[in-house]
Design an enzyme around this catalytic site. Sequence first.
Site: not given
Length: 188
Positions: A46, A51, A111-112, A153-154, A157
């Site tokens: 994702g 991000q 998480c990236l 999660h997204e 953000h």
Amino acid sequence: MAILDIIETPDARLRVISSPVERVTDAHRALIADMFETMYDAPGIGLAAIQVGVAERILVIDLQRPEDPDAAEPESEEEAKKITYVRDPRVFINPVITWESDDVSVYNEGCLSVPEMYGDIDRPARVRATWLDEQGVAHDAELDGLLATCLQHEMDHLDGVLFIDHLSKLKRDMLLKRLEKLRRAKAA
Ligand code: GNR
Ligand code: NI
């Protein structure tokens, strides 16, 4: 198409609240294509627009299941490259959660933007959500499993929230210290 730089904590941009998209344009579709390319390259399942530095309520998800459902979990990047993944790209613009289940599921999230750190996070196991796709078409569906976890999660953000914010301060600080140490070791 381009692979974009992924912003990492503690960059203040990750704390920005993203704005709704008023009308889905070709510029948005170009951004979405770049977001997929960036996500596949990372690799991740994702990615939220913030991000890559764009404060608009856009996120992409692809759970990238292996073609062979009985394939063993890859133990290394080498092994992962040998597995054929079936792509299932999903776009969520202006997503809104309209219902969440009382039952929760725990997932060891990463998480990236918090590279190489993982933590067990509780979230509602199922959610109902509305969103627009890249053509501006409205959707309304109930989601479960990893898709429900990843969407939440997204969506965090989009509101400037990271998965580590759901951990105790003790665990969060421990994780962030480890990340700092890792970065110093890599820089040396
Ligand atoms: O690649 C990712 N894996 C993941 C695993 C569990 C729960 C959420 C995620 S999303 C993450 C990519 C990312 O940071 N998206 O914002
Ligand atoms: Ni993330």
